[in-house]
Write a protein that holds these residues in place. Structure first.
Motif, PDB file in Angstrom:
ATOM      1  N   LYS A 142     -22.191  84.125  19.594  1.00 44.55           N
ATOM      2  CA  LYS A 142     -23.168  84.888  18.823  1.00 44.55           C
ATOM      3  C   LYS A 142     -24.145  85.541  19.789  1.00 44.55           C
ATOM      4  O   LYS A 142     -24.086  85.305  21.002  1.00 44.55           O
ATOM      5  N   ALA A 143     -25.038  86.339  19.270  1.00 52.11           N
ATOM      6  CA  ALA A 143     -26.035  87.020  20.105  1.00 52.11           C
ATOM      7  C   ALA A 143     -27.052  86.013  20.629  1.00 52.11           C
ATOM      8  O   ALA A 143     -27.485  85.115  19.891  1.00 52.11           O
ATOM      9  N   SER A 144     -27.442  86.153  21.882  1.00 48.14           N
ATOM     10  CA  SER A 144     -28.397  85.207  22.470  1.00 48.14           C
ATOM     11  C   SER A 144     -29.752  85.257  21.764  1.00 48.14           C
ATOM     12  O   SER A 144     -30.472  84.259  21.746  1.00 48.14           O
ATOM     13  N   SER A 145     -30.090  86.381  21.159  1.00 47.79           N
ATOM     14  CA  SER A 145     -31.366  86.489  20.446  1.00 47.79           C
ATOM     15  C   SER A 145     -31.418  85.573  19.220  1.00 47.79           C
ATOM     16  O   SER A 145     -32.497  85.278  18.712  1.00 47.79           O
ATOM     17  N   GLU A 146     -30.249  85.107  18.765  1.00 43.03           N
ATOM     18  CA  GLU A 146     -30.202  84.206  17.609  1.00 43.03           C
ATOM     19  C   GLU A 146     -30.466  82.749  17.987  1.00 43.03           C
ATOM     20  O   GLU A 146     -30.622  81.902  17.109  1.00 43.03           O
ATOM     21  N   ILE A 147     -30.499  82.433  19.273  1.00 49.52           N
ATOM     22  CA  ILE A 147     -30.654  81.057  19.726  1.00 49.52           C
ATOM     23  C   ILE A 147     -32.124  80.663  19.735  1.00 49.52           C
ATOM     24  O   ILE A 147     -32.936  81.269  20.430  1.00 49.52           O
ATOM     25  N   GLU A 148     -32.455  79.634  18.965  1.00 48.59           N
ATOM     26  CA  GLU A 148     -33.816  79.109  18.963  1.00 48.59           C
ATOM     27  C   GLU A 148     -34.006  78.210  20.180  1.00 48.59           C
ATOM     28  O   GLU A 148     -33.073  77.547  20.608  1.00 48.59           O
ATOM     29  N   LYS A 200     -21.200  79.627  23.535  1.00 51.16           N
ATOM     30  CA  LYS A 200     -20.526  78.432  23.007  1.00 51.16           C
ATOM     31  C   LYS A 200     -20.679  78.320  21.497  1.00 51.16           C
ATOM     32  O   LYS A 200     -20.194  77.372  20.889  1.00 51.16           O
ATOM     33  N   GLY A 201     -21.387  79.270  20.884  1.00 56.51           N
ATOM     34  CA  GLY A 201     -21.551  79.273  19.430  1.00 56.51           C
ATOM     35  C   GLY A 201     -22.674  78.384  18.938  1.00 56.51           C
ATOM     36  O   GLY A 201     -22.735  78.050  17.759  1.00 56.51           O
ATOM     37  N   LEU A 246     -33.086  72.994  35.228  1.00 54.69           N
ATOM     38  CA  LEU A 246     -33.262  73.097  33.783  1.00 54.69           C
ATOM     39  C   LEU A 246     -32.189  72.247  33.133  1.00 54.69           C
ATOM     40  O   LEU A 246     -31.015  72.289  33.515  1.00 54.69           O
ATOM     41  N   ILE A 247     -32.582  71.471  32.133  1.00 58.29           N
ATOM     42  CA  ILE A 247     -31.670  70.610  31.394  1.00 58.29           C
ATOM     43  C   ILE A 247     -31.682  71.109  29.953  1.00 58.29           C
ATOM     44  O   ILE A 247     -32.718  71.081  29.291  1.00 58.29           O
ATOM     45  N   ILE A 248     -30.525  71.606  29.504  1.00 55.91           N
ATOM     46  CA  ILE A 248     -30.454  72.285  28.212  1.00 55.91           C
ATOM     47  C   ILE A 248     -29.365  71.641  27.355  1.00 55.91           C
ATOM     48  O   ILE A 248     -28.206  71.578  27.761  1.00 55.91           O
ATOM     49  N   TYR A 249     -29.753  71.171  26.172  1.00 56.49           N
ATOM     50  CA  TYR A 249     -28.787  70.683  25.201  1.00 56.49           C
ATOM     51  C   TYR A 249     -28.484  71.823  24.233  1.00 56.49           C
ATOM     52  O   TYR A 249     -29.398  72.413  23.659  1.00 56.49           O
ATOM     53  N   ALA A 250     -27.197  72.142  24.078  1.00 52.44           N
ATOM     54  CA  ALA A 250     -26.764  73.176  23.134  1.00 52.44           C
ATOM     55  C   ALA A 250     -26.595  72.516  21.773  1.00 52.44           C
ATOM     56  O   ALA A 250     -25.822  71.567  21.632  1.00 52.44           O
ATOM     57  N   LEU A 251     -27.302  73.013  20.770  1.00 55.06           N
ATOM     58  CA  LEU A 251     -27.304  72.407  19.446  1.00 55.06           C
ATOM     59  C   LEU A 251     -26.597  73.289  18.424  1.00 55.06           C
ATOM     60  O   LEU A 251     -26.719  74.515  18.469  1.00 55.06           O
ATOM     61  N   LYS A 252     -25.907  72.650  17.503  1.00 56.36           N
ATOM     62  CA  LYS A 252     -25.275  73.337  16.375  1.00 56.36           C
ATOM     63  C   LYS A 252     -25.825  72.710  15.102  1.00 56.36           C
ATOM     64  O   LYS A 252     -25.752  71.494  14.922  1.00 56.36           O
ATOM     65  N   TYR A 253     -26.416  73.537  14.240  1.00 52.54           N
ATOM     66  CA  TYR A 253     -26.974  73.016  12.998  1.00 52.54           C
ATOM     67  C   TYR A 253     -25.862  72.500  12.097  1.00 52.54           C
ATOM     68  O   TYR A 253     -24.820  73.138  11.947  1.00 52.54           O
TER      69      TYR A 253
END
Length: 145
Positions: free
Chosen positions: A37-43, A87-88, A111-118
């Protein structure tokens, strides 16, 4: 001939930059991938209390050896946001480790980043893919989706 040399030099420089970018990134998958998806959609969240929706974790991204200045960190966050989008994911939970805390002479930031999926907008198929990934990962088996 001169144009060819310029073109080859430019390609080599771009390849070097791409290699540097990938060299300081680690991705540890914890869940399946979804359509990009678009990166602008990532909170972006920096505290767990900010996350108000149920979620699953798609993976952990580490971006290492960043200079501790604002511009470098901002570029790192944007790179992380693009990666999570690829990664969606729906959101990212952001943390950091600064080697200055351990007395480093030339401190760097990871930087430590967890990718979250609602989880409240998943289809039944998506939910099953996440559940299957969790079970298969616990068994140390490869999962094909």
């Amino acid at each position: 001939m001169k144009k060819l040399m310029i073109c080859m030099s430019l390609c080599a420089a771009l390849a070097a930059c791409a290699g540097i970018n990938q060299a300081n990134m680690d991705w540890i998958p914890i869940g399946p991938e979804f359509p990009a998806k678009a990166s602008s959609e990532i909170e972006i969240f920096t505290d767990r209390s900010q996350i108000t929706r149920p979620y699953g974790n798609l993976g952990l991204l580490r971006i290492k050896n960043l200079d501790p200045d604002r511009d470098s960190l901002k570029r790192g966050v944007q790179r992380g946001r693009r990666f999570v989008a690829s990664k969606g994911g729906d959101a990212m939970f952001l943390g950091q480790y600064n080697s200055a805390e351990d007395g480093a002479v030339n401190p760097k930031v990871t930087l430590i980043i967890y990718a979250l999926k609602y989880g409240d907008n998943l289809t039944e198929e998506d939910r099953k893919a996440m559940d299957n990934f969790e079970v298969e990962a616990a068994l140390n088996q490869t999962v094909d989706f």
